[in-house]
Design an enzyme around this catalytic site. Structure first.
Site, PDB file in Angstrom:
ATOM      1  N   ARG A   1      -0.474  -2.317  -6.721  1.00 45.52           N
ATOM      2  CA  ARG A   1      -0.817  -3.380  -5.761  1.00 45.52           C
ATOM      3  C   ARG A   1      -1.807  -4.358  -6.390  1.00 45.52           C
ATOM      4  O   ARG A   1      -1.648  -5.579  -6.273  1.00 45.52           O
ATOM      5  CB  ARG A   1      -1.405  -2.735  -4.511  1.00 45.52           C
ATOM      6  CG  ARG A   1      -1.837  -3.702  -3.408  1.00 45.52           C
ATOM      7  CD  ARG A   1      -2.179  -2.879  -2.170  1.00 45.52           C
ATOM      8  NE  ARG A   1      -3.001  -3.592  -1.209  1.00 45.52           N
ATOM      9  CZ  ARG A   1      -2.524  -4.385  -0.250  1.00 45.52           C
ATOM     10  NH1 ARG A   1      -1.234  -4.604  -0.170  1.00 45.52           N
ATOM     11  NH2 ARG A   1      -3.342  -4.964   0.607  1.00 45.52           N
TER      12      ARG A   1
ATOM     13  N   HIS B   1      -3.629   2.302  -5.557  1.00 51.43           N
ATOM     14  CA  HIS B   1      -3.500   0.849  -5.424  1.00 51.43           C
ATOM     15  C   HIS B   1      -3.268   0.141  -6.758  1.00 51.43           C
ATOM     16  O   HIS B   1      -3.258  -1.091  -6.811  1.00 51.43           O
ATOM     17  CB  HIS B   1      -4.777   0.269  -4.797  1.00 51.43           C
ATOM     18  CG  HIS B   1      -4.799   0.343  -3.295  1.00 51.43           C
ATOM     19  ND1 HIS B   1      -3.788   0.916  -2.553  1.00 51.43           N
ATOM     20  CD2 HIS B   1      -5.717  -0.080  -2.385  1.00 51.43           C
ATOM     21  CE1 HIS B   1      -4.090   0.836  -1.270  1.00 51.43           C
ATOM     22  NE2 HIS B   1      -5.257   0.240  -1.138  1.00 51.43           N
TER      23      HIS B   1
ATOM     24  N   HIS C   1      -4.057  -8.986   3.840  1.00 54.35           N
ATOM     25  CA  HIS C   1      -5.513  -9.009   3.984  1.00 54.35           C
ATOM     26  C   HIS C   1      -5.896  -9.864   5.187  1.00 54.35           C
ATOM     27  O   HIS C   1      -5.465 -11.012   5.299  1.00 54.35           O
ATOM     28  CB  HIS C   1      -6.173  -9.603   2.730  1.00 54.35           C
ATOM     29  CG  HIS C   1      -6.154  -8.694   1.555  1.00 54.35           C
ATOM     30  ND1 HIS C   1      -6.352  -9.129   0.269  1.00 54.35           N
ATOM     31  CD2 HIS C   1      -5.968  -7.350   1.465  1.00 54.35           C
ATOM     32  CE1 HIS C   1      -6.286  -8.094  -0.556  1.00 54.35           C
ATOM     33  NE2 HIS C   1      -6.045  -7.013   0.146  1.00 54.35           N
TER      34      HIS C   1
ATOM     35  N   TYR D   1      -9.488 -11.148  -6.813  1.00 53.59           N
ATOM     36  CA  TYR D   1      -8.563 -11.349  -7.926  1.00 53.59           C
ATOM     37  C   TYR D   1      -8.829 -12.634  -8.698  1.00 53.59           C
ATOM     38  O   TYR D   1      -8.295 -12.819  -9.782  1.00 53.59           O
ATOM     39  CB  TYR D   1      -7.113 -11.340  -7.411  1.00 53.59           C
ATOM     40  CG  TYR D   1      -6.757 -10.033  -6.770  1.00 53.59           C
ATOM     41  CD1 TYR D   1      -6.593  -8.878  -7.538  1.00 53.59           C
ATOM     42  CD2 TYR D   1      -6.624  -9.925  -5.390  1.00 53.59           C
ATOM     43  CE1 TYR D   1      -6.312  -7.660  -6.949  1.00 53.59           C
ATOM     44  CE2 TYR D   1      -6.331  -8.712  -4.792  1.00 53.59           C
ATOM     45  CZ  TYR D   1      -6.174  -7.589  -5.576  1.00 53.59           C
ATOM     46  OH  TYR D   1      -5.894  -6.390  -4.989  1.00 53.59           O
TER      47      TYR D   1
ATOM     48  N   LYS E   1      -2.014  -2.048   8.050  1.00 52.50           N
ATOM     49  CA  LYS E   1      -3.152  -1.449   8.750  1.00 52.50           C
ATOM     50  C   LYS E   1      -3.273  -2.025  10.150  1.00 52.50           C
ATOM     51  O   LYS E   1      -3.013  -3.207  10.380  1.00 52.50           O
ATOM     52  CB  LYS E   1      -4.434  -1.691   7.958  1.00 52.50           C
ATOM     53  CG  LYS E   1      -4.449  -0.946   6.622  1.00 52.50           C
ATOM     54  CD  LYS E   1      -5.723  -1.177   5.855  1.00 52.50           C
ATOM     55  CE  LYS E   1      -5.731  -0.390   4.550  1.00 52.50           C
ATOM     56  NZ  LYS E   1      -6.947  -0.621   3.752  1.00 52.50           N
TER      57      LYS E   1
ATOM     58  N   ARG F   1       0.865  -1.176   0.000  1.00 50.31           N
ATOM     59  CA  ARG F   1       0.000   0.000   0.000  1.00 50.31           C
ATOM     60  C   ARG F   1       0.906   1.230   0.000  1.00 50.31           C
ATOM     61  O   ARG F   1       2.030   1.183   0.517  1.00 50.31           O
ATOM     62  CB  ARG F   1      -0.891   0.035   1.252  1.00 50.31           C
ATOM     63  CG  ARG F   1      -1.817  -1.164   1.404  1.00 50.31           C
ATOM     64  CD  ARG F   1      -2.603  -1.044   2.708  1.00 50.31           C
ATOM     65  NE  ARG F   1      -3.556  -2.151   2.879  1.00 50.31           N
ATOM     66  CZ  ARG F   1      -3.316  -3.254   3.558  1.00 50.31           C
ATOM     67  NH1 ARG F   1      -2.134  -3.426   4.145  1.00 50.31           N
ATOM     68  NH2 ARG F   1      -4.236  -4.197   3.661  1.00 50.31           N
TER      69      ARG F   1
END
Length: 297
Positions: free
Chosen positions: A246, A243, A269, A278, A171, A147
């Site tokens: 990414r 993003h 994630h 994806y 995060k 990120r």
């Protein structure tokens, strides 16, 4: 933050006369945003900036939300901030320069391999210190699926050259370890001993890996500007977003047979459902797998 959402829904009902279903939908959209921000320790509407709102919309897309629903979320957010500004509950409106909802149907495209190649080579390896910094940043973003906020937080100590790894603080201050390709590690070595030494002349003790021409830590807006400039130089007309590299990192790994769980771990994630977006990106790969392995293929 939820109190302000309640005041806003009251305003929509009493003063704007919107239907109950519309008001409930907007309230749900804004509550989802409040929850998203709370997870990032943001608890005041006045401190929210445009990038955080864009991250939220990108999060919705990662979850597989339809573009029409994302557009409705953006409409709710824009209306909400106009209300907050009119009531003097915020000092500025971070949505004022955001694209209109109809444009969110093209939330960010995945780049092809040739486009990635053009983007990564947009800045010269023989240019000045800023050109070299920009080139290394782009290569690292794509090589490790970071990120932008993670990239700006990297320190020199984040790079484990001996084991070809990068220690990333994601995060919620969660740390993860991401592999780094050998060629990118070589670029990082040259950058740290060369261009970075030139850039930290004002703050020689700076721990940050990527700094500005004033030796300060880069912010996300500056990195985004670098990505946009690279896309312009490369002649890429797709919708470029923080993003983008990414997304391309994850999509290209999956297309080449990488395990979804491994991609989840590299991206940081918490939920495999976020990574599963994806699985439908490369339909051509699915067709070839079906043709190769199905008995009637």
């Amino acid at each position: 933050m939820n109190d302000h959402i309640r005041y806003f829904t009251g305003y929509l009902t009493v003063e704007r006369g919107l239907s109950r279903n519309t008001v409930l939908a907007y309230a749900g959209d804004l509550s989802a945003l409040a929850d998203f921000l709370a997870e990032r320790q943001i608890v005041d509407w006045r401190t929210v900036d445009r990038d955080e709102l864009l991250d939220f919309l990108d999060f919705l897309r990662d979850r597989g939300m339809e573009s029409s629903s994302i557009a409705r979320h953006l409409t709710a957010i824009k209306m909400f901030y106009r209300y907050l500004l009119s009531e003097k509950l915020v000092d500025n409106d971070p949505t004022v320069l955001m694209d209109s909802p109809r444009l969110w149907r093209i939330l960010p495209d995945c780049l092809s391999l040739s486009e990635v190649d053009a983007l990564l080579n947009a800045f010269s390896s023989g240019g000045d210190a800023l050109e070299k910094r920009n080139r290394v940043m782009l290569h690292l973003l794509y090589a490790s699926g970071l990120r932008v906020s993670e990239l700006t937080g990297l320190t020199v100590g984040s790079v484990d050259f001996e084991n070809s790894l990068l220690r990333v603080k994601g995060k919620g201050a969660k740390e993860r370890v991401v592999p780094v390709a050998g060629n990118v590690l070589s670029m990082l070595r040259r950058y740290i001993s060369g261009a970075r030494e030139e850039l930290i002349y004002l703050i020689p003790q700076s721990p940050y890996l990527f700094v500005s021409h004033h030796s300060r830590k880069l912010n996300r807006e500056r990195v985004w500007a670098v990505i946009k400039e690279a896309a312009f130089r490369a002649g890429i007309s797709k919708n470029i977003y923080p993003h983008t590299l990414r997304h391309s990192f994850a999509s290209h790994l999956l297309a080449n047979g990488a395990d979804l769980r491994a991609i989840q771990e590299m991206l940081g994630h918490a939920d495999i459902g976020t990574t599963e977006i994806y699985t439908h990106v490369d339909r051509g790969r699915l067709a070839s797998v079906h043709h190769k392995f199905h008995p009637r293929g």
